[in-house]
Design a protein around this motif. Structure first.
Motif, PDB file in Angstrom:
ATOM      1  N   ARG A   1      51.782  71.898   6.555  1.00  0.00           N
ATOM      2  CA  ARG A   1      51.742  70.867   5.522  1.00  0.00           C
ATOM      3  C   ARG A   1      52.699  69.745   5.849  1.00  0.00           C
TER       4      ARG A   1
ATOM      5  N   SER B   1      44.953  73.801   8.753  1.00  0.00           N
ATOM      6  CA  SER B   1      44.995  75.158   9.291  1.00  0.00           C
ATOM      7  C   SER B   1      45.080  75.147  10.813  1.00  0.00           C
TER       8      SER B   1
ATOM      9  N   TYR C   1      50.035  63.323   8.336  1.00  0.00           N
ATOM     10  CA  TYR C   1      49.649  64.622   8.853  1.00  0.00           C
ATOM     11  C   TYR C   1      50.187  64.885  10.250  1.00  0.00           C
TER      12      TYR C   1
ATOM     13  N   SER D   1      43.921  71.439  12.402  1.00  0.00           N
ATOM     14  CA  SER D   1      42.640  70.906  11.950  1.00  0.00           C
ATOM     15  C   SER D   1      42.842  69.978  10.760  1.00  0.00           C
ATOM     16  N   ASP D   2      41.760  69.340  10.315  1.00  0.00           N
ATOM     17  CA  ASP D   2      41.855  68.358   9.241  1.00  0.00           C
ATOM     18  C   ASP D   2      42.349  68.961   7.925  1.00  0.00           C
ATOM     19  N   ASP D   3      42.102  70.255   7.699  1.00  0.00           N
ATOM     20  CA  ASP D   3      42.554  70.880   6.452  1.00  0.00           C
ATOM     21  C   ASP D   3      43.954  71.499   6.580  1.00  0.00           C
TER      22      ASP D   3
END
Length: 409
Positions: free
Chosen positions: A316, A346, A322, A342-344
């Motif tokens: 996070r 993870s 990011y 990754s984009d989320d």
């Protein structure tokens, strides 16, 4: 028989798979497919390009730089592209997605010295747009200079199928360059290490344990001779690739002291000096390792296969954007694994060699190189505020280690 002396430049800043760039496929190994869009210099066209980045590279004197490989790596996303400059120094990279990219530059022989430049450029390009950087002046890394070291060798004995390596190291023991000696050379041959900085260097022959010190002044050429001893009778090594390991980019051979002895370009090596070795294959963020004990006059066969563990989690970034990378650093070893987030948020790192590791989150937009910082926004540490104080995790063979969120504060 043909006498050969082949030089292979090794940049000081080289770290295996540690900089996020696609590694070149080695002969005898299958390359991992990457979403790479190539385009000829000065032409922004490729199959279904979404965006492009172009510019022109020059040296400190303003002269165009030919043969420079330009890599555009997505910041916080998986976008990627590359191109090589022509005579005018121009490049144009066609991209399959828009967003923010970090560009880095690496020289490739024969037009350049084979060293990575310290210059990096961050650029944001929109969908259907072309980012024009104009003229970019590249800066060489520390250790680059106007001096040369000329090495003359005699009495070299090896096999044409194999190589006897001679390494040049600086005063701190870091590799600067290397050359490889072939065949039963019994006459004087010379090789010149060019573009080195003034200072004190050591020339080493790992296979024979020989070394010699040389000092060179700024803009000068220092000469040194070395009567290379015949290596002890060695043994042969055969490498079998199994399962996911058949897609490795390259294989490293490391001796018992953790020194890289070879970066292999085949699955068969002859006349290795007797001793214990570690064989490591790299494929993206995955690594496959095996131990090998070489005995004189015998053949040792090792198998690289996906026998490690898995580490999963979430990174996070809070309100600061990011971050793009998670690194596992093995305790008491130089072994490390990396995965792009990754984009989320993870990440999943597979085939990790069992052992104890520290976990580092790295912000791809605040690149600090291979050395981990002691705290702050550039790096975040799992369960601690510095690498030394961070929590040590244990990875077990065939098991999945799930970590709680790693957060940039």
């Amino acid at each position: 028989m043909l006498r050969k002396l082949i030089a292979a430049g090794i940049g000081v800043a080289v770290a295996l798979a540690g900089l996020g760039a696609a590694a070149p496929a080695q002969a005898g190994f299958a390359a991992v497919e990457r979403d790479v869009a190539r385009v000829a210099p000065g032409v922004a066209s490729a199959k279904d390009p979404v965006a492009s980045i172009s510019g022109r590279l020059v040296d400190a004197a303003g002269e165009p730089l030919r043969g420079i490989e330009v890599t555009a790596q997505g910041v916080g996303h998986g976008g990627y592209g590359t191109d090589r400059t022509g005579k005018s120094g121009a490049f144009a990279i066609a991209l399959k997605r828009s967003g923010t990219f970090e560009l880095w530059f690496e020289g490739r022989p024969p037009h350049t010295t084979g060293q990575r430049f310290v210059t990096t450029v961050k650029v944001t390009v929109g969908k259907g747009k072309r980012a024009k950087l104009g003229t970019v002046r590249l800066k060489h890394p520390a250790g680059f200079g106007s001096s040369s070291i000329k090495l003359t060798t005699t009495g070299v004995y090896s096999h044409e199928e194999d190589r006897l390596y001679v390494h040049l190291k600086d005063a701190r023991g870091q590799y600067v360059a290397s050359t490889a000696l072939y065949d039963d050379i019994d006459k004087k041959l010379s090789h010149t290490f060019t573009n080195v900085a003034a200072g004190r260097y050591r020339i080493e022959v790992p296979a024979t344990g020989q070394s010699v010190v040389v000092n060179v002044g700024k803009g000068k050429t220092a000469t040194k001779s070395l009567a290379v001893a015949r290596p002890a009778d060695g043994g042969d090594l055969r490498i079998r690739l199994k399962g996911a390991a058949t897609k490795v980019w390259q294989v490293k051979l490391t001796d018992a002291k953790g020194r890289v002895v070879r970066v292999l370009d085949s699955t068969q090596i002859e006349d290795l000096p007797p001793g214990s070795y570690t064989v490591t294959g790299s494929s993206g963020s995955n690594q496959f390792g095996a131990k090998a004990k070489i005995r004189a006059g015998r053949t040792t066969t090792v198998t690289l296969s996906p026998d490690g563990g898995i580490v999963k989690g979430v990174l996070r970034a809070g309100s600061k954007g990011y971050p793009g990378k998670v690194i596992l650093k093995k305790v008491g070893s130089s072994t490390r694994y990396e995965a792009r987030v990754s984009d989320d948020g993870s990440y999943r790192i597979a085939y990790v060699e069992p052992g104890r590791y520290r976990v580092i989150g790295r912000d791809a937009s605040s690149w600090t190189g291979t050395k981990f910082t002691i705290g702050g926004y550039a790096d975040a540490y799992y369960g601690g505020t510095s690498l030394r104080s961070s929590r040590i995790i244990t990875v077990k063979k065939g098991k999945t280690t799930r970590l709680s969120s790693l957060v940039f504060r």
